[in-house]
Motif scaffolding. Structure first.
Motif, PDB file in Angstrom:
ATOM      1  N   LEU A 114       7.423   5.786  11.147  1.00 10.74           N
ATOM      2  CA  LEU A 114       7.964   6.617  10.076  1.00 10.74           C
ATOM      3  C   LEU A 114       9.133   7.452  10.597  1.00 10.74           C
ATOM      4  N   PRO A 115      10.108   7.733   9.754  1.00  5.00           N
ATOM      5  CA  PRO A 115      11.229   8.551  10.197  1.00  5.00           C
ATOM      6  C   PRO A 115      10.797  10.008  10.392  1.00  5.00           C
ATOM      7  N   VAL A 116      11.473  10.683  11.302  1.00  3.26           N
ATOM      8  CA  VAL A 116      11.215  12.102  11.539  1.00  3.26           C
ATOM      9  C   VAL A 116      11.800  12.891  10.371  1.00  3.26           C
ATOM     10  N   ILE A 117      11.015  13.788   9.804  1.00  5.19           N
ATOM     11  CA  ILE A 117      11.498  14.605   8.684  1.00  5.19           C
ATOM     12  C   ILE A 117      11.322  16.078   9.018  1.00  5.19           C
ATOM     13  N   ASP A 118      12.033  16.916   8.259  1.00  6.29           N
ATOM     14  CA  ASP A 118      11.939  18.368   8.471  1.00  6.29           C
ATOM     15  C   ASP A 118      10.742  18.968   7.749  1.00  6.29           C
ATOM     16  N   GLY A 119      10.204  18.257   6.768  1.00  6.02           N
ATOM     17  CA  GLY A 119       9.048  18.749   6.024  1.00  6.02           C
ATOM     18  C   GLY A 119       7.746  18.335   6.672  1.00  6.02           C
ATOM     19  N   ARG A 120       6.655  18.712   6.059  1.00  6.41           N
ATOM     20  CA  ARG A 120       5.330  18.404   6.589  1.00  6.41           C
ATOM     21  C   ARG A 120       4.764  17.108   6.004  1.00  6.41           C
ATOM     22  N   SER A 121       5.135  16.757   4.776  1.00 10.39           N
ATOM     23  CA  SER A 121       4.513  15.645   4.080  1.00 10.39           C
ATOM     24  C   SER A 121       5.540  14.605   3.649  1.00 10.39           C
ATOM     25  N   GLN A 122       5.143  13.346   3.713  1.00  5.33           N
ATOM     26  CA  GLN A 122       5.987  12.270   3.195  1.00  5.33           C
ATOM     27  C   GLN A 122       5.094  11.160   2.637  1.00  5.33           C
ATOM     28  N   THR A 123       5.577  10.533   1.568  1.00  3.73           N
ATOM     29  CA  THR A 123       4.867   9.426   0.944  1.00  3.73           C
ATOM     30  C   THR A 123       5.527   8.128   1.386  1.00  3.73           C
ATOM     31  N   THR A 153       0.840  -1.186   0.000  1.00  6.18           N
ATOM     32  CA  THR A 153       0.000   0.000   0.000  1.00  6.18           C
ATOM     33  C   THR A 153       0.880   1.242   0.000  1.00  6.18           C
ATOM     34  N   LYS A 154       0.349   2.302  -0.582  1.00 10.77           N
ATOM     35  CA  LYS A 154       1.066   3.569  -0.654  1.00 10.77           C
ATOM     36  C   LYS A 154       0.133   4.658  -0.113  1.00 10.77           C
ATOM     37  N   PHE A 155       0.667   5.492   0.783  1.00 13.11           N
ATOM     38  CA  PHE A 155      -0.135   6.554   1.370  1.00 13.11           C
ATOM     39  C   PHE A 155       0.743   7.750   1.694  1.00 13.11           C
ATOM     40  N   GLU A 156       0.112   8.890   1.875  1.00  9.40           N
ATOM     41  CA  GLU A 156       0.812  10.138   2.190  1.00  9.40           C
ATOM     42  C   GLU A 156       0.446  10.555   3.607  1.00  9.40           C
ATOM     43  N   VAL A 157       1.457  10.946   4.383  1.00 13.01           N
ATOM     44  CA  VAL A 157       1.254  11.368   5.762  1.00 13.01           C
ATOM     45  C   VAL A 157       1.644  12.832   5.879  1.00 13.01           C
ATOM     46  N   ASN A 158       0.760  13.630   6.476  1.00 16.28           N
ATOM     47  CA  ASN A 158       1.034  15.034   6.766  1.00 16.28           C
ATOM     48  C   ASN A 158       1.077  15.210   8.275  1.00 16.28           C
TER      49      ASN A 158
END
Length: 140
Positions: A107-116, A74-79
């Motif tokens: 999920l890894p911590v990112i500097d942006g708001r959105s990740q797929t 499955t593929k999804f986007e997290v904000n």
């Protein structure tokens, strides 16, 4: 000494003037409680982390031969807020909408708001759908 009719009725049924003060205090306390409740509702979620997800699509791998496992992707986007750790629950369903595969993904911590995110799920049998069921912020 004679009592008036209103004094007799007031004594009998307890409608004396001291009750008026009790009512005023009760209404004042109730009004303050309602006001505090409305303030909590209005400003209680002021600085709450907003984590949302959107399912994009899925792929099924149901060609399991003898000894092969069934699986789905499955593929999804997290904000989420930048710098916030997020975990998601991903599931695969069969034709009866019963869960045949389940996985928690950190999920890894990112500097942006959105990740797929793309996730592979091993299933107990053939699946007909796979999706992210829930995502939430994680305290680390």
């Amino acid at each position: 000494m004679t009592e008036t009719a209103s004094d007799t009725v007031a004594d009998r049924y307890g409608a004396s003037r001291s009750k008026r003060w009790d009512r005023r205090i009760g209404w004042s306390l109730a009004s303050v409680a309602i006001l505090v409740g409305l303030l909590v509702i209005a400003f209680g979620n002021w600085r709450q982390s907003t984590t949302e997800f959107q399912n994009i699509g899925f792929t099924l791998h149901n060609e399991g031969g003898p000894g092969d496992a069934f699986s789905a992707s499955t593929k999804f986007e997290v904000n989420a807020d930048p710098g916030v750790a997020v975990s998601c629950a991903v599931e695969a369903l069969n034709t009866s909408k019963a869960t045949v595969g389940w996985k928690i993904v950190d999920l890894p911590v990112i500097d942006g708001r959105s990740q797929t995110v793309s996730v592979d799920i091993v299933t107990l049998g053939p699946a007909t759908a796979a999706h992210a069921k829930a995502c939430w912020p994680v305290e680390r």
